[in-house]
Design a protein around this motif. Structure first.
Motif, short mmCIF file in Angstrom:
data_model
loop_
_atom_site.label_atom_id
_atom_site.label_comp_id
_atom_site.label_asym_id
_atom_site.label_seq_id
_atom_site.Cartn_x
_atom_site.Cartn_y
_atom_site.Cartn_z
N VAL A 158 6.39 -6.15 -8.27
CA VAL A 158 6.01 -5.32 -7.12
C VAL A 158 4.94 -4.34 -7.59
O VAL A 158 5.14 -3.62 -8.57
CB VAL A 158 7.20 -4.55 -6.54
CG1 VAL A 158 6.77 -3.73 -5.34
CG2 VAL A 158 8.33 -5.50 -6.16
N GLU A 159 3.81 -4.34 -6.91
CA GLU A 159 2.72 -3.41 -7.21
C GLU A 159 2.50 -2.52 -5.99
O GLU A 159 2.08 -3.00 -4.93
CB GLU A 159 1.43 -4.17 -7.55
CG GLU A 159 1.50 -5.01 -8.82
CD GLU A 159 1.39 -4.17 -10.08
OE1 GLU A 159 1.06 -2.96 -9.97
OE2 GLU A 159 1.63 -4.72 -11.17
N VAL A 160 2.79 -1.24 -6.14
CA VAL A 160 2.49 -0.27 -5.09
C VAL A 160 1.16 0.39 -5.46
O VAL A 160 1.06 1.07 -6.48
CB VAL A 160 3.60 0.79 -4.95
CG1 VAL A 160 3.25 1.80 -3.87
CG2 VAL A 160 4.93 0.11 -4.63
N VAL A 161 0.15 0.16 -4.64
CA VAL A 161 -1.23 0.51 -5.00
C VAL A 161 -1.89 1.27 -3.86
O VAL A 161 -1.39 1.28 -2.72
CB VAL A 161 -2.03 -0.77 -5.31
CG1 VAL A 161 -1.45 -1.50 -6.52
CG2 VAL A 161 -2.06 -1.70 -4.09
N PRO A 162 -3.04 1.90 -4.12
CA PRO A 162 -3.81 2.53 -3.04
C PRO A 162 -4.25 1.50 -2.01
O PRO A 162 -4.34 0.30 -2.31
CB PRO A 162 -5.00 3.16 -3.76
CG PRO A 162 -4.56 3.31 -5.18
CD PRO A 162 -3.63 2.16 -5.45
N GLU A 163 -4.57 1.96 -0.83
CA GLU A 163 -4.92 1.05 0.27
C GLU A 163 -6.14 0.19 -0.07
O GLU A 163 -6.17 -1.00 0.25
CB GLU A 163 -5.18 1.85 1.55
CG GLU A 163 -5.46 0.97 2.76
CD GLU A 163 -5.65 1.77 4.02
OE1 GLU A 163 -5.87 1.16 5.09
OE2 GLU A 163 -5.56 3.02 3.95
N GLN A 164 -7.14 0.77 -0.76
CA GLN A 164 -8.33 0.01 -1.11
C GLN A 164 -8.00 -1.16 -2.05
O GLN A 164 -8.52 -2.27 -1.89
CB GLN A 164 -9.38 0.92 -1.77
CG GLN A 164 -9.92 2.02 -0.87
CD GLN A 164 -8.99 3.23 -0.81
OE1 GLN A 164 -7.91 3.22 -1.40
NE2 GLN A 164 -9.44 4.27 -0.12
N PRO A 221 0.83 -1.21 0.00
CA PRO A 221 0.00 0.00 0.00
C PRO A 221 0.87 1.26 0.00
O PRO A 221 1.84 1.36 0.75
CB PRO A 221 -0.80 -0.13 1.31
CG PRO A 221 0.08 -0.95 2.20
CD PRO A 221 0.87 -1.86 1.32
N VAL A 222 0.54 2.20 -0.84
CA VAL A 222 1.33 3.43 -0.93
C VAL A 222 1.16 4.26 0.34
O VAL A 222 0.09 4.29 0.95
CB VAL A 222 0.91 4.26 -2.18
CG1 VAL A 222 -0.51 4.80 -2.03
CG2 VAL A 222 1.89 5.39 -2.44
N GLY A 223 2.24 4.88 0.78
CA GLY A 223 2.18 5.76 1.94
C GLY A 223 2.21 5.06 3.28
O GLY A 223 2.08 5.72 4.32
#
Length: 283
Positions: free
Chosen positions: A237-243, A171-173
């Motif tokens: 690697v996938e950096v994605v929004p939390e949802q 998750p990003v952030g």
């Protein structure tokens, strides 16, 4: 008397050198903003974590120091060649046991080594500091020849094989702790855009933390030669929004990939099962 052609050729050498230097200095001016940004990182990829600048600044600083030393050494060489060039058959004065010069040779490198050493240790302590409680913990297990990702907080996992790359979702952030381990040989967990690389030792866990700050798709790999199928130890690697991250965790649960698992003792193959009576043998 010098041959006119040779004299003319020698006279053109400074002009050619000047033209090459001017071209090298003018080249970045004609680049796009993105290309100039690439030049400023000195071949490093665009960073994707909050901690990456600690490594990036050290990398650029080391190159600047190396260039400064190089310019100084090249300048002294050129000066010595010109000032002490041969002017006849007389042997030039020989200098031996010159204490001031020998002292300078000993002292000068310390002005380069000590600052670089101090900055390296200072940044290393910050990069490897894992005292802050992470938002997400991932147990990363490297084995011959793929990776297992155990999402500790979510109690789900994903296992890679020699033919199928696993995908690591982050998750990003959010701060992520990677707990690294191996059941067979030394591997090295590396995501180039994260700038951080750490060895994965059998029987000696390692850990580090990063905070991905840019969404995107990246490629990770093993940076330690670990066997004949070392090239297969790549992962996505996938950096994605939390949802989207939560949705992926739910998908792993629905697929039955629950619980934290240990990888095979030796390898993970799609086409041939491992011999349980020979866990340490070679293929």
């Amino acid at each position: 008397m010098a041959h006119p052609t040779r004299a003319r050729g020698r006279s053109l050498i400074p002009v050619r050198i000047t033209a090459v230097l001017m071209g090298a200095l003018a080249a970045p001016a004609g680049c796009s903003a993105e290309q100039r940004d690439d030049w400023s990182r000195l071949a490093l990829p665009e960073p994707a974590t909050e901690e990456a600048p600690l490594i990036g600044d050290l990398w650029v600083g080391a190159w600047i120091a190396a260039l400064a030393v190089g310019v100084l050494v090249w300048g002294l060489i050129i000066w010595a060649v010109i000032a002490y060039r041969r002017r006849g058959d007389e042997l030039p004065k020989q200098t031996r046991f010159n204490i001031p010069i020998e002292f300078l040779y000993t002292l000068a490198p310390l002005f380069v080594i000590v600052p670089l050493f101090w900055h390296t240790i200072d940044n290393q302590d910050k990069i490897t500091d894992i005292r802050t409680e992470p938002d997400l913990t991932v147990d990363v297990v490297g084995y011959q020849w793929s990776w297992t990702f155990n999402y500790v907080d979510e109690d789900v996992h994903e296992i890679g094989t020699i033919n199928d790359r696993p995908t690591l979702y982050l998750p990003v952030g959010q701060m992520v702790r990677f707990n690294l381990g191996s059941p067979d040989v030394i591997h090295s967990f590396w995501i180039p855009e994260f700038y951080m690389k750490q060895d994965v030792f059998p029987g000696q866990p390692n850990a580090y933390q990063v905070t991905p700050d840019r969404e995107g798709t990246f490629e990770g790999r093993c940076a330690e030669f670990c066997g004949p199928f070392h090239q297969s130890m790549r992962f996505n690697v996938e950096v994605v929004p939390e949802q989207e991250f939560d949705a992926k965790m739910d998908a792993l649960r629905e697929a039955g990939q629950t619980g934290l698992v240990d990888p095979p003792i030796r390898g993970a193959y799609d086409d041939e099962p491992l011999d349980p009576d020979d866990p340490g043998g070679d293929r």
